[in-house]
Design an enzyme around this catalytic site. Sequence first.
Site, mmCIF file in Angstrom:
data_model
loop_
_atom_site.group_PDB
_atom_site.id
_atom_site.type_symbol
_atom_site.label_atom_id
_atom_site.label_comp_id
_atom_site.label_asym_id
_atom_site.label_seq_id
_atom_site.Cartn_x
_atom_site.Cartn_y
_atom_site.Cartn_z
ATOM 1 N N GLU A 95 0.849 -1.200 0.000
ATOM 2 C CA GLU A 95 0.000 0.000 0.000
ATOM 3 C C GLU A 95 0.879 1.242 0.000
ATOM 4 O OE1 GLU A 95 -2.630 1.631 -0.286
ATOM 5 O OE2 GLU A 95 -4.333 0.878 0.857
ATOM 6 N N ASP A 99 -4.156 5.118 6.505
ATOM 7 C CA ASP A 99 -4.688 6.240 7.285
ATOM 8 C C ASP A 99 -5.612 5.688 8.383
ATOM 9 O OD1 ASP A 99 -5.488 8.768 8.092
ATOM 10 O OD2 ASP A 99 -6.713 9.178 6.340
ATOM 11 N N GLY A 101 -7.075 2.879 8.206
ATOM 12 C CA GLY A 101 -6.841 1.434 8.214
ATOM 13 C C GLY A 101 -8.005 0.645 7.640
ATOM 14 N N ARG A 161 0.144 13.264 -8.342
ATOM 15 C CA ARG A 161 0.761 11.930 -8.278
ATOM 16 C C ARG A 161 2.162 11.921 -8.887
ATOM 17 N NH1 ARG A 161 -3.031 7.995 -6.782
ATOM 18 N NH2 ARG A 161 -5.116 8.186 -7.644
HETATM 19 P P1 IMP Z 1 -7.662 4.424 4.890
HETATM 20 O O1 IMP Z 1 -8.684 3.424 4.429
HETATM 21 O O2 IMP Z 1 -8.298 5.554 5.674
HETATM 22 O O3 IMP Z 1 -6.512 3.813 5.622
HETATM 23 O O4 IMP Z 1 -7.131 5.155 3.618
HETATM 24 C C1 IMP Z 1 -6.364 4.531 2.734
HETATM 25 C C2 IMP Z 1 -6.358 5.219 1.393
HETATM 26 O O5 IMP Z 1 -6.733 6.605 1.471
HETATM 27 C C3 IMP Z 1 -4.955 5.209 0.884
HETATM 28 O O6 IMP Z 1 -4.704 4.036 0.174
HETATM 29 C C4 IMP Z 1 -4.918 6.460 0.026
HETATM 30 O O7 IMP Z 1 -5.393 6.165 -1.256
HETATM 31 C C5 IMP Z 1 -5.880 7.407 0.701
HETATM 32 N N1 IMP Z 1 -5.163 8.353 1.595
HETATM 33 C C6 IMP Z 1 -5.158 8.397 2.931
HETATM 34 N N2 IMP Z 1 -4.399 9.381 3.413
HETATM 35 C C7 IMP Z 1 -3.873 9.995 2.330
HETATM 36 C C8 IMP Z 1 -2.963 11.094 2.156
HETATM 37 O O8 IMP Z 1 -2.463 11.728 3.103
HETATM 38 N N3 IMP Z 1 -2.663 11.423 0.869
HETATM 39 C C9 IMP Z 1 -3.158 10.751 -0.208
HETATM 40 N N4 IMP Z 1 -3.996 9.723 -0.089
HETATM 41 C C10 IMP Z 1 -4.357 9.344 1.166
HETATM 42 MG MG MG Z 2 -4.377 3.804 -1.857
#
Ligand code: IMP
Ligand code: MG
Length: 170
Positions: A95, A99, A101, A161
Amino acid sequence: MEKELLIPRKTILAKVKELARRISSDYAEKEPILIGVLNGVVFFFTDLVTEMTIPSKIDFIRAASYGSNTSSSGSVRLTKDVEIPIQGKPVILVEDIVDTGLTLTKIVETLKQRDLESIKVCALIDKLERRDMDVTIDYYGFRVNEGFLVGYGLDHDEQYRYLPDIYTLK
Ligand code: IMP
Ligand code: MG
């Protein structure tokens, strides 16, 4: 939006090398399957796989993630599955950033139903502040507390990106 340099490319690449070394030594003789979570991971993924010193196989998975804002929608949907056989194999899920999770938990749950030899998780960035789920990240590159990060594959609404370094969006 303003952006502030957080992790320069040199530091990123040194860390990726270090992760590649650790994984290569942990998986010697194993030929792991590395599964990348599209799209954000692709820059990190190719650097990691090519720095590894052991044979591996690769595939990708996609999860519907953030829309145009910077907070999680609270639900995760898999929109692309792997296409090579992974049953009985040692799998490493790769990954870009973890964030809350939620995304990782959902993907790992799904993959664990496939009778794998093992599954470990590698994430370039472990972002701690908003963690909701109890996830294990076996290999992480950098730990940051907070902020929205862009560059080296990480996007904000599909922008940034392409940047070679990692920035914090202000
Ligand atoms: P989670 O499900 O909240 O852990 O988020 C995971 C996904 O959110 C990651 O794979 C990213 O695609 C996106 N994401 C979370 N935080 C960031 C960030 O700070 N910058 C860019 N994408 C983020
Ligand atoms: Mg992602």
